[in-house]
Design a protein around this motif. Structure first.
Motif, mmCIF file in Angstrom:
data_model
loop_
_atom_site.group_PDB
_atom_site.id
_atom_site.type_symbol
_atom_site.label_atom_id
_atom_site.label_comp_id
_atom_site.label_asym_id
_atom_site.label_seq_id
_atom_site.Cartn_x
_atom_site.Cartn_y
_atom_site.Cartn_z
ATOM 1 N N ALA A 27 30.301 -1.523 -9.854
ATOM 2 C CA ALA A 27 29.283 -0.569 -9.440
ATOM 3 C C ALA A 27 27.921 -1.188 -9.728
ATOM 4 N N ILE A 28 26.934 -0.804 -8.946
ATOM 5 C CA ILE A 28 25.593 -1.357 -9.106
ATOM 6 C C ILE A 28 24.591 -0.240 -9.318
ATOM 7 N N GLY A 29 23.704 -0.483 -10.223
ATOM 8 C CA GLY A 29 22.616 0.451 -10.446
ATOM 9 C C GLY A 29 21.277 -0.257 -10.298
ATOM 10 N N TRP A 30 20.344 0.452 -9.740
ATOM 11 C CA TRP A 30 18.944 0.003 -9.730
ATOM 12 C C TRP A 30 18.198 0.869 -10.747
ATOM 13 N N PHE A 31 17.452 0.230 -11.596
ATOM 14 C CA PHE A 31 16.659 0.901 -12.613
ATOM 15 C C PHE A 31 15.237 0.377 -12.523
ATOM 16 N N ARG A 32 14.327 1.123 -13.095
ATOM 17 C CA ARG A 32 12.952 0.649 -13.102
ATOM 18 C C ARG A 32 12.266 1.021 -14.399
ATOM 19 N N GLN A 33 11.264 0.252 -14.714
ATOM 20 C CA GLN A 33 10.473 0.541 -15.906
ATOM 21 C C GLN A 33 9.010 0.354 -15.558
ATOM 22 N N ALA A 34 8.290 1.454 -15.617
ATOM 23 C CA ALA A 34 6.860 1.438 -15.354
ATOM 24 C C ALA A 34 6.114 1.038 -16.627
ATOM 25 N N PRO A 35 4.889 0.552 -16.478
ATOM 26 C CA PRO A 35 4.123 0.149 -17.657
ATOM 27 C C PRO A 35 3.986 1.289 -18.656
ATOM 28 N N GLN A 46 0.835 -1.197 0.000
ATOM 29 C CA GLN A 46 0.000 0.000 0.000
ATOM 30 C C GLN A 46 0.873 1.251 0.000
ATOM 31 N N ALA A 47 0.334 2.308 -0.503
ATOM 32 C CA ALA A 47 1.046 3.579 -0.483
ATOM 33 C C ALA A 47 1.463 3.914 0.947
ATOM 34 N N GLY A 48 2.688 4.383 1.080
ATOM 35 C CA GLY A 48 3.239 4.675 2.389
ATOM 36 C C GLY A 48 4.015 3.526 2.989
ATOM 37 N N GLY A 49 3.900 2.367 2.370
ATOM 38 C CA GLY A 49 4.585 1.187 2.882
ATOM 39 C C GLY A 49 6.029 1.122 2.447
ATOM 40 N N GLY A 108 19.910 -8.030 -13.946
ATOM 41 C CA GLY A 108 19.015 -8.984 -13.327
ATOM 42 C C GLY A 108 17.727 -9.091 -14.121
ATOM 43 N N GLN A 109 16.899 -10.038 -13.756
ATOM 44 C CA GLN A 109 15.688 -10.307 -14.526
ATOM 45 C C GLN A 109 14.536 -9.389 -14.156
ATOM 46 N N GLY A 110 14.664 -8.631 -13.083
ATOM 47 C CA GLY A 110 13.608 -7.712 -12.695
ATOM 48 C C GLY A 110 12.669 -8.295 -11.655
ATOM 49 N N THR A 111 12.190 -7.427 -10.801
ATOM 50 C CA THR A 111 11.204 -7.800 -9.791
ATOM 51 C C THR A 111 10.131 -6.732 -9.763
ATOM 52 N N LEU A 112 8.881 -7.145 -9.739
ATOM 53 C CA LEU A 112 7.759 -6.222 -9.874
ATOM 54 C C LEU A 112 7.379 -5.635 -8.519
ATOM 55 N N VAL A 113 7.303 -4.334 -8.488
ATOM 56 C CA VAL A 113 6.807 -3.609 -7.317
ATOM 57 C C VAL A 113 5.510 -2.926 -7.711
ATOM 58 N N THR A 114 4.465 -3.212 -6.968
ATOM 59 C CA THR A 114 3.162 -2.602 -7.217
ATOM 60 C C THR A 114 2.720 -1.887 -5.954
ATOM 61 N N VAL A 115 2.474 -0.591 -6.078
ATOM 62 C CA VAL A 115 2.053 0.223 -4.943
ATOM 63 C C VAL A 115 0.615 0.648 -5.175
ATOM 64 N N LEU A 144 6.480 4.517 -0.004
ATOM 65 C CA LEU A 144 6.216 4.195 -1.407
ATOM 66 C C LEU A 144 4.969 4.891 -1.907
ATOM 67 N N LYS A 145 5.018 5.260 -3.179
ATOM 68 C CA LYS A 145 3.927 5.952 -3.842
ATOM 69 C C LYS A 145 3.451 5.119 -5.020
ATOM 70 N N PRO A 146 2.226 5.311 -5.446
ATOM 71 C CA PRO A 146 1.740 4.576 -6.624
ATOM 72 C C PRO A 146 2.633 4.763 -7.845
ATOM 73 N N GLU A 147 3.246 5.923 -7.973
ATOM 74 C CA GLU A 147 4.119 6.170 -9.121
ATOM 75 C C GLU A 147 5.439 5.418 -9.041
ATOM 76 N N ASP A 148 5.692 4.744 -7.937
ATOM 77 C CA ASP A 148 6.867 3.874 -7.831
ATOM 78 C C ASP A 148 6.603 2.491 -8.436
ATOM 79 N N THR A 149 5.368 2.252 -8.830
ATOM 80 C CA THR A 149 5.025 0.965 -9.432
ATOM 81 C C THR A 149 5.819 0.759 -10.718
ATOM 82 N N ALA A 150 6.544 -0.353 -10.764
ATOM 83 C CA ALA A 150 7.411 -0.631 -11.908
ATOM 84 C C ALA A 150 8.071 -1.984 -11.713
ATOM 85 N N VAL A 151 8.695 -2.451 -12.771
ATOM 86 C CA VAL A 151 9.621 -3.569 -12.649
ATOM 87 C C VAL A 151 10.987 -2.985 -12.337
ATOM 88 N N TYR A 152 11.598 -3.468 -11.288
ATOM 89 C CA TYR A 152 12.899 -2.968 -10.853
ATOM 90 C C TYR A 152 13.989 -3.958 -11.246
#
Length: 119
Positions: free
Chosen positions: A31-39, A11-14, A110-117, A84-92
């Motif tokens: 070095a490591i980077g975290w990236f995301r791709q929203a729908p 949920q938002a805020g979580g 990496g193969q990506g992990t889905l975050v849904t807020v 967390l905010k709804p706009e953080d929803t993405a595959v990370y």
């Protein structure tokens, strides 16, 4: 290879903590980077960490809410996400490369992990 995990529905805020594990090579010199791709959107950089962990960088959209860290002894990198905010929803995705940078070339992804807020 790299494997990202820890995503889920929150949920938002979580909070969530993403993990990035390496197998077959050591992360010590990468070095490591975290990236995301929203729908329907392009990939964007979220956070970077140097090979030593001394330098970290954040996208403005996550600054103050996300924290990147690494444990080279465990060959792991983490992304702690709070408020967390709804706009953080993405595959990370996590990526490993010789130099941290939003546009730097990365050798491993990496193969990506889905975050849904939810709101």
């Amino acid at each position: 290879q790299l494997q990202a995990c820890g995503g889920g529905l929150v949920q938002a805020g979580g909070s969530l903590r993403l993990s990035c594990a390496a197998s077959g090579f050591t992360l010590d010199y990468y070095a490591i980077g975290w990236f995301r791709q929203a729908p329907g959107k392009g990939r964007e950089g979220v956070s970077l960490i140097s090979s030593s962990g001394a330098m970290t960088y954040y996208a403005d959209s996550v600054k103050g809410r996300f924290t990147i860290s690494r444990d080279n002894a465990k060959n792991m990198v983490y992304l702690q996400m709070t408020s967390l905010k709804p706009e953080d929803t993405a595959v990370y995705y996590c990526a490993a490369g010789p130099v941290e940078g939003w546009d730097s070339p990365y050798d491993y992804w990496g193969q990506g992990t889905l975050v849904t807020v939810s709101s």
